[in-house]
Design a protein around this motif. Structure first.
Motif, PDB file in Angstrom:
ATOM      1  N   UNK A  21       1.349 -11.361 -10.021  1.00  0.00           N
ATOM      2  CA  UNK A  21       1.236 -10.527  -8.926  1.00  0.00           C
ATOM      3  C   UNK A  21      -0.066 -10.821  -8.179  1.00  0.00           C
ATOM      4  N   UNK A  22      -1.016 -10.858  -8.910  1.00  0.00           N
ATOM      5  CA  UNK A  22      -2.534 -11.240  -8.452  1.00  0.00           C
ATOM      6  C   UNK A  22      -2.547 -12.535  -7.684  1.00  0.00           C
ATOM      7  N   UNK A  23      -1.919 -13.408  -8.808  1.00  0.00           N
ATOM      8  CA  UNK A  23      -1.884 -14.874  -8.162  1.00  0.00           C
ATOM      9  C   UNK A  23      -1.043 -15.245  -6.884  1.00  0.00           C
ATOM     10  N   UNK A  24      -0.026 -14.349  -6.748  1.00  0.00           N
ATOM     11  CA  UNK A  24       0.572 -14.327  -5.614  1.00  0.00           C
ATOM     12  C   UNK A  24       0.046 -13.962  -4.266  1.00  0.00           C
ATOM     13  N   UNK A  25      -0.937 -12.623  -4.287  1.00  0.00           N
ATOM     14  CA  UNK A  25      -1.531 -12.217  -3.442  1.00  0.00           C
ATOM     15  C   UNK A  25      -2.819 -12.918  -3.009  1.00  0.00           C
ATOM     16  N   UNK A  26      -3.194 -13.892  -4.142  1.00  0.00           N
ATOM     17  CA  UNK A  26      -4.227 -14.664  -3.895  1.00  0.00           C
ATOM     18  C   UNK A  26      -4.238 -15.798  -2.937  1.00  0.00           C
ATOM     19  N   UNK A  27      -2.809 -16.393  -3.383  1.00  0.00           N
ATOM     20  CA  UNK A  27      -2.300 -17.477  -2.638  1.00  0.00           C
ATOM     21  C   UNK A  27      -2.054 -17.304  -1.168  1.00  0.00           C
ATOM     22  N   UNK A  28      -1.491 -16.158  -1.089  1.00  0.00           N
ATOM     23  CA  UNK A  28      -0.877 -15.872   0.491  1.00  0.00           C
ATOM     24  C   UNK A  28      -0.779 -14.199   0.565  1.00  0.00           C
ATOM     25  N   UNK A  29      -1.278 -13.875   1.910  1.00  0.00           N
ATOM     26  CA  UNK A  29      -1.310 -12.356   2.128  1.00  0.00           C
ATOM     27  C   UNK A  29       0.060 -11.978   2.529  1.00  0.00           C
ATOM     28  N   UNK A  30       0.786 -10.933   2.161  1.00  0.00           N
ATOM     29  CA  UNK A  30       2.174 -10.704   2.482  1.00  0.00           C
ATOM     30  C   UNK A  30       2.155 -10.282   4.050  1.00  0.00           C
ATOM     31  N   UNK A  31       3.123 -10.649   4.674  1.00  0.00           N
ATOM     32  CA  UNK A  31       3.315 -10.531   6.161  1.00  0.00           C
ATOM     33  C   UNK A  31       3.985  -9.214   6.349  1.00  0.00           C
ATOM     34  N   UNK A  32       3.401  -8.312   7.258  1.00  0.00           N
ATOM     35  CA  UNK A  32       3.830  -6.970   7.462  1.00  0.00           C
ATOM     36  C   UNK A  32       3.381  -5.957   6.807  1.00  0.00           C
ATOM     37  N   UNK A  33       3.094  -4.801   7.257  1.00  0.00           N
ATOM     38  CA  UNK A  33       2.435  -3.609   6.174  1.00  0.00           C
ATOM     39  C   UNK A  33       3.205  -3.235   5.327  1.00  0.00           C
ATOM     40  N   UNK A  34       4.702  -3.315   5.595  1.00  0.00           N
ATOM     41  CA  UNK A  34       5.636  -2.880   4.486  1.00  0.00           C
ATOM     42  C   UNK A  34       5.509  -3.519   3.246  1.00  0.00           C
ATOM     43  N   UNK A  35       5.638  -4.960   3.653  1.00  0.00           N
ATOM     44  CA  UNK A  35       5.709  -5.957   2.567  1.00  0.00           C
ATOM     45  C   UNK A  35       4.245  -5.861   1.817  1.00  0.00           C
ATOM     46  N   UNK A  36       3.267  -5.798   2.449  1.00  0.00           N
ATOM     47  CA  UNK A  36       1.889  -5.705   1.672  1.00  0.00           C
ATOM     48  C   UNK A  36       1.665  -4.549   0.987  1.00  0.00           C
ATOM     49  N   UNK A  37       2.278  -3.513   1.389  1.00  0.00           N
ATOM     50  CA  UNK A  37       2.348  -2.225   0.529  1.00  0.00           C
ATOM     51  C   UNK A  37       2.996  -2.265  -0.750  1.00  0.00           C
ATOM     52  N   UNK A  38       4.495  -2.901  -0.559  1.00  0.00           N
ATOM     53  CA  UNK A  38       5.165  -3.277  -1.887  1.00  0.00           C
ATOM     54  C   UNK A  38       4.413  -4.235  -2.781  1.00  0.00           C
ATOM     55  N   UNK A  39       3.839  -5.036  -2.339  1.00  0.00           N
ATOM     56  CA  UNK A  39       3.278  -6.249  -3.273  1.00  0.00           C
ATOM     57  C   UNK A  39       2.017  -5.393  -3.918  1.00  0.00           C
ATOM     58  N   UNK A  40       1.148  -4.571  -3.366  1.00  0.00           N
ATOM     59  CA  UNK A  40       0.216  -4.069  -3.986  1.00  0.00           C
ATOM     60  C   UNK A  40       0.740  -2.918  -4.943  1.00  0.00           C
ATOM     61  N   UNK A  41       1.825  -2.253  -4.584  1.00  0.00           N
ATOM     62  CA  UNK A  41       2.471  -1.352  -5.362  1.00  0.00           C
ATOM     63  C   UNK A  41       2.837  -2.143  -6.777  1.00  0.00           C
ATOM     64  N   UNK A  42       3.418  -3.150  -6.725  1.00  0.00           N
ATOM     65  CA  UNK A  42       4.074  -3.661  -7.872  1.00  0.00           C
ATOM     66  C   UNK A  42       2.851  -4.149  -8.746  1.00  0.00           C
ATOM     67  N   UNK A  43       1.565  -4.503  -8.347  1.00  0.00           N
ATOM     68  CA  UNK A  43       0.320  -5.041  -8.752  1.00  0.00           C
ATOM     69  C   UNK A  43      -0.048  -3.714  -9.603  1.00  0.00           C
ATOM     70  N   UNK A  44       0.058  -2.668  -8.953  1.00  0.00           N
ATOM     71  CA  UNK A  44      -0.807  -1.553  -9.733  1.00  0.00           C
ATOM     72  C   UNK A  44       0.430  -0.768 -10.848  1.00  0.00           C
ATOM     73  N   UNK A  45       1.678  -1.152 -10.546  1.00  0.00           N
ATOM     74  CA  UNK A  45       2.558  -0.703 -11.747  1.00  0.00           C
ATOM     75  C   UNK A  45       2.368  -1.904 -13.009  1.00  0.00           C
TER      76      UNK A  45
END
Length: 425
Positions: free
Chosen positions: A330-354
């Motif tokens: 999850x961290x590698x995916x966020x480092x390569x490219x920031x998610x587009x859209x507030x909802x997608x970004x929130x979901x990505x960070x939530x998965x990383x935290x879980x």
């Protein structure tokens, strides 16, 4: 009523349950099995009854293996056919009945010849010893043939005295392990033989699933084949010779057993190296282990259909190890490219935290390297356009001392999330 013309079949009088001309059709594919078995029995009977029978067996290991492998099915077919013949009253001169009787006679002859050739004690000690030997001996014809193969291979010297001749002798083409290794090698060759295009994925999701099935199959088969060589080649010359050549790319179609082994071993090594390189790049700083590769391939392919899929901890992973791998991915995916859209970004960070929550108690060099990667992310303030790994901490503004000293994985993820969202503003 006049006599039937010469060559004409007698009319069906209903005395048997099936018309004679339909008997073979009733057997379906069993007749083909018995025809093939008859030919194999004839050939094997000639081999076992010959004077130089050991030399001839060395040249016909594949025939021996085929008879042994098909023997359970042949025995079941003969038993079922015998019951049908008796129940339905098939005529004795019918072609299927004659075939059955001939196969049974040849089977008895092969079994007698195999029993004679099996080595036994020259002078039995007692009745008790004889009883124990009978209990420990092979019970079926297939087991007797495999025991015969073992005894012939154990007897030295090998035919020909040359290393390659020994390799051909030890590795008949119809070994089950060799077939399994070749099946896996075909998958590896099809996926990795094509030219590599820069920027393109190394393999598709469907190919990743195939690789996940082929890797353990090929590995187990190759281990069994190398163990077979160690068992029968006491000097180790054949194994050393083949292992020196296994890293050479195959240049022609493999035909003999040793060539098939070299072909499968080469492409298995290529697949392992390429798969490991892809997964290491996607999971850095976590390094996947050898036993984890198939499970990671299956999980990686399934993520394209279900991005929320968790990595199962029931097979080769512990709960903490699975969480560590999820966090790194999850961290590698966020480092390569920031998610587009507030909802997608929130979901990505939530998965990383879980994922970090699963790996919270994990310790070791990889866990500490992952914490350092998160600290670096915080220091870089979650750059939106440029991957974090392209920056250097020397050119980034220092983060707070609490974050730099914090060793809690979940707290570091929350700090990175806060920094990224604040930077995105």
């Amino acid at each position: 009523m006049g006599r039937p013309a010469p060559g004409a079949e007698r009319p069906y009088d209903g005395s048997v349950a099936t018309r004679p001309d339909d008997l073979r059709a009733r057997l379906e594919d069993r007749a083909d099995l018995l025809e093939a078995t008859r030919l194999r029995y004839r050939a094997l009977k000639g081999v076992l009854e010959s004077f130089f029978w050991k030399d001839r067996i060395r040249n016909h290991f594949e025939l021996l293996r085929e008879v042994a492998a098909d023997q359970p099915e042949v025995d079941a077919t003969l038993a079922a056919m015998r019951r049908r013949v008796e129940a339905e009253g098939w005529p004795h001169n019918a072609a299927p009945v004659r075939l059955m009787h001939e196969v049974e006679r040849l089977r008895e002859a092969v079994e007698r010849a195999a029993e004679r050739r099996l080595s036994a004690s020259a002078s039995p000690a007692s009745d008790d010893d004889d009883a124990s030997e009978e209990d420990d001996g092979p019970a079926t014809l297939g087991e007797r043939l495999l025991r015969l193969e073992t005894e012939v291979l154990d007897a030295a010297p090998f035919l020909g005295g040359r290393v390659w001749a020994q390799a051909v002798e030890l590795l008949p083409r119809n070994l089950p392990e060799l077939r399994a290794a070749c099946a896996a090698g075909e998958v590896f060759e099809r996926v990795f033989k094509r030219p590599v295009t820069e920027g393109a994925p190394a393999f598709s999701d469907d190919e990743a699933r195939e690789l996940a099935r082929a890797l353990p199959l090929g590995a187990a088969a190759l281990v069994a084949l190398w163990e077979r060589l160690e068992r029968y080649d006491s000097r180790g010359r054949v194994k050393d010779f083949l292992q020196r050549r296994m890293r050479r790319a195959p240049t022609r179609v493999a035909r003999s057993g040793p060539e098939l082994l070299l072909h499968a071993a080469f492409w298995h090594d290529v697949a392992r190296v390429r798969v490991r390189a892809v997964l290491e790049a996607e999971l850095a700083p976590v390094v996947p282990r050898e036993a984890e590769l198939p499970t990671l391939l299956s999980w990686r392919a399934a993520l394209s259909e279900d991005p929320a899929l968790r990595l199962s901890a029931r097979s080769v992973f512990t709960e903490g190890r699975a969480g560590l791998v999820e966090t790194a991915a999850a961290l590698a995916a966020l480092s390569r490219e920031r998610p587009r859209g507030a909802w997608n970004e929130e979901v990505a960070w939530s998965r990383l935290e879980q994922a970090a929550q699963r790996a919270r108690a994990e310790e070791g060099p990889e866990a500490e390297a992952l914490r350092d990667a998160l600290r670096l992310y915080v220091m870089l303030r979650g750059q939106a356009r440029t991957p974090a790994r392209l920056f250097s901490p020397e050119h980034a503004k220092p983060a707070g001392g609490d974050v730099a000293r914090n060793g809690d994985l979940v707290a570091l993820v929350q700090a990175a999330r806060h920094a990224a969202l604040r930077q995105g503003g």
